[in-house]
Design a protein around this motif. Structure first.
Motif, PDB file in Angstrom:
ATOM      1  N   LYS A 198       1.605  46.028  -8.352  1.00  0.00           N
ATOM      2  CA  LYS A 198       2.306  44.951  -7.634  1.00  0.00           C
ATOM      3  C   LYS A 198       3.446  45.490  -6.778  1.00  0.00           C
ATOM      4  O   LYS A 198       3.852  44.851  -5.815  1.00  0.00           O
ATOM      5  N   SER A 199       3.973  46.666  -7.134  1.00  0.00           N
ATOM      6  CA  SER A 199       5.058  47.264  -6.348  1.00  0.00           C
ATOM      7  C   SER A 199       4.552  47.831  -5.028  1.00  0.00           C
ATOM      8  O   SER A 199       5.349  48.252  -4.185  1.00  0.00           O
ATOM      9  N   LEU A 200       3.222  47.854  -4.895  1.00  0.00           N
ATOM     10  CA  LEU A 200       2.603  48.356  -3.663  1.00  0.00           C
ATOM     11  C   LEU A 200       1.875  47.213  -2.977  1.00  0.00           C
ATOM     12  O   LEU A 200       1.428  46.271  -3.637  1.00  0.00           O
ATOM     13  N   LYS A 251      17.046  54.989  -0.280  1.00  0.00           N
ATOM     14  CA  LYS A 251      15.769  55.701  -0.138  1.00  0.00           C
ATOM     15  C   LYS A 251      15.912  57.150  -0.602  1.00  0.00           C
ATOM     16  O   LYS A 251      15.063  57.675  -1.320  1.00  0.00           O
ATOM     17  N   GLU A 252      17.015  57.773  -0.194  1.00  0.00           N
ATOM     18  CA  GLU A 252      17.253  59.174  -0.551  1.00  0.00           C
ATOM     19  C   GLU A 252      17.419  59.323  -2.058  1.00  0.00           C
ATOM     20  O   GLU A 252      16.841  60.213  -2.681  1.00  0.00           O
ATOM     21  N   ASN A 302       5.673  53.721   2.449  1.00  0.00           N
ATOM     22  CA  ASN A 302       4.825  53.005   3.412  1.00  0.00           C
ATOM     23  C   ASN A 302       4.104  51.820   2.780  1.00  0.00           C
ATOM     24  O   ASN A 302       3.476  51.034   3.483  1.00  0.00           O
ATOM     25  N   LEU A 303       4.174  51.751   1.455  1.00  0.00           N
ATOM     26  CA  LEU A 303       3.429  50.715   0.738  1.00  0.00           C
ATOM     27  C   LEU A 303       4.335  49.783  -0.064  1.00  0.00           C
ATOM     28  O   LEU A 303       3.867  48.774  -0.582  1.00  0.00           O
ATOM     29  N   GLY A 310       8.125  49.783   5.394  1.00  0.00           N
ATOM     30  CA  GLY A 310       9.192  49.409   6.308  1.00  0.00           C
ATOM     31  C   GLY A 310      10.499  49.124   5.590  1.00  0.00           C
ATOM     32  O   GLY A 310      10.643  49.397   4.405  1.00  0.00           O
ATOM     33  N   ALA A 311      11.435  48.547   6.330  1.00  0.00           N
ATOM     34  CA  ALA A 311      12.755  48.271   5.760  1.00  0.00           C
ATOM     35  C   ALA A 311      12.691  47.007   4.911  1.00  0.00           C
ATOM     36  O   ALA A 311      11.872  46.121   5.163  1.00  0.00           O
ATOM     37  N   PRO A 312      13.554  46.910   3.894  1.00  0.00           N
ATOM     38  CA  PRO A 312      13.565  45.713   3.055  1.00  0.00           C
ATOM     39  C   PRO A 312      14.064  44.496   3.829  1.00  0.00           C
ATOM     40  O   PRO A 312      14.888  44.638   4.741  1.00  0.00           O
ATOM     41  N   THR A 313      13.552  43.327   3.437  1.00  0.00           N
ATOM     42  CA  THR A 313      14.030  42.079   4.040  1.00  0.00           C
ATOM     43  C   THR A 313      14.350  41.105   2.917  1.00  0.00           C
ATOM     44  O   THR A 313      13.856  41.243   1.807  1.00  0.00           O
TER      45      THR A 313
END
Lengths: 193, 226
Positions: A80-82, A109-110, A181-182, A88-91
């Motif tokens: 489900k996390s994918l 992210k880092e 990416n996922l 992309g960036a979180p919204t």
């Protein structure tokens, strides 16, 4: 009562080319299903814990029973996390919370990538929240699950070698770059308070 | 004049303090055989990745950790020294374990898989477990059950003069138990995944065809010396 393997939220080829159909086939049908089969084998002996939910088993059991239950839960959460529409960036709310906790998406992210790639051996990297929606990155070893420590999981990345070996061989950092990416921000938002 | 003297004093104060150790450079040992020599039990594909990527990374990361450790030590930064210990254990263990592993394997045409009944270690195994087959069954059953990543070991106990089967997690070297390593089998997924996928028990069944019993015997004779 038998334990069931929850269905994959998408087709096995849906995450390609990031994660191949072959990976999903083995990861879901052999590993994830394998944990369910093993738990049912153990439950067939009618022990006291048979019939309890995965969360209950995670909180109360240990050893081989914990390992199966936790890994079933962990993998369900991972799928489900994918998302084929992820990345992309979180919204939404998660974006705000990430900025609050980590300063920026890049900083988060880092840190998350470092936790995932730096984990020694098998395990999982998690984004978790507390009851005030304060976010934190934790890693667990082998079948470890952060529910046991009272955390509320928001996202997870599987860093057992079976999760990436077919597509990335030893290159775990490359697999983690692909995970971004996922990543399913919708699912992350649904895990917030 | 005054400025020069102060500069000299400042420079003297910045001179490196005496180190208590020098970071030693470890290196990747060569394999005693070609990458494809153990095929089809373990493919050349796996052997190449396992040796040139995984083992190599343990060596490089061990060296990096030791360099940082020596630096921390020279600065008397005990906190940093302690923080580096898990990286040294993990990567050092990985280097030690894999170095043993490569010698524990041999192509069948060089004796791999042949547990010579004349070997003292084979006699010790037969005495303790009933037969080599019974030993293999027990070893495989315990090793298959390793949760996550780890190793199965046949070790020698210098106190009891006995052999023991034991498993350890992650890259913990057998030395942490006090046992002397005779034979180790890597059950990290990278050791078998490309050939056997999730079927760890199949890998464990097959690997005995390339176990270098001559090497296990050498280690046993060395360990059991009075």
């Amino acid at each position: 009562m038998t334990y069931e393997l929850p269905p994959l939220p998408y087709a096995k080829n849906a995450l390609a080319p990031h994660l191949s159909e072959e990976t999903l086939n083995f990861h879901y049908e052999k590993h994830h299903r394998g944990y369910v089969n093993k738990l049912n084998q153990l439950a067939a002996e009618k022990p006291a814990w048979a019939g309890k939910s995965y969360e209950e088993l995670i909180k109360t059991e240990s050893g081989v029973v914990f390992n199966q239950a936790a890994q079933i839960w962990n993998h369900t959460f991972y799928w489900k996390s994918l998302s084929p529409n992820g990345g992309g960036a979180p919204t939404g709310k998660i974006a705000e919370l990430i900025n609050e906790a980590f300063g920026s998406f890049d900083a988060f992210k880092e840190k998350f990538s470092a936790a995932a790639s730096g984990h020694f051996g098998s395990g999982w990297a998690w984004l978790v929240r507390d009851d005030n929606n304060k976010l934190q990155i934790v890693s667990t070893h082998d079948a470890g699950n952060p529910i046991k420590d009272g955390h509320n999981p928001v996202l997870t990345c599987d860093v057992w070698e079976h999760a990436y070996y077919i597509d990335f061989r030893n290159d775990r950092p490359k697999y983690i770059a692909t995970w971004w990416n996922l990543v399913n921000w919708e699912f992350a938002n649904s895990n917030l308070k | 004049m005054m400025i020069t003297s102060r500069r000299l004093l400042n420079n003297a104060a910045k001179a490196p303090s005496r180190s208590f150790s020098t970071a030693k450079k470890f290196s990747l040992p060569a394999l005693p055989y070609n990458y494809d020599a153990l095929s089809p039990v373990i493919s050349g594909n796996i052997m190449e990745l396992h040796h040139s990527k995984h083992h190599n990374a343990y060596v490089n990361n061990l060296n990096a950790a030791l360099e940082q450790y020596a630096d921390a030590e020279s600065k008397n930064d005990v906190g940093k020294m302690i923080a580096l210990q898990s990286a040294i254990k993990f990567n050092g263990g990985g280097h030690v374990n894999h170095s043993i592993f490569w010698t524990n394997l041999a192509p069948t045409k060089e004796g791999g898989g042949f547990a010579d009944p004349k070997f003292h270690v084979v006699q010790a195994i037969t005495k303790k477990f009933g037969s080599v087959e019974a030993f293999v069954t027990k070893f495989n059953s315990q090793t298959a059950a390793v949760q996550g990543s780890g190793w199965g070991w046949l070790g020698f106990n210098r106190n009891t003069h006995d052999i023991e089967v034991i498993t350890l997690p992650n890259q913990d070297p057998l030395s942490v138990t006090g046992l002397v390593p005779l034979l180790g089998v890597d059950v990290w997924e990278h050791a078998y995944y490309l050939d056997y996928k999730n079927a760890r028990p199949d890998y464990l069944k097959e690997i005995w065809k390339v176990v270098n019993w001559k090497n296990v015997e050498e280690r046993y004779l060395e360990a059991s010396k009075k």
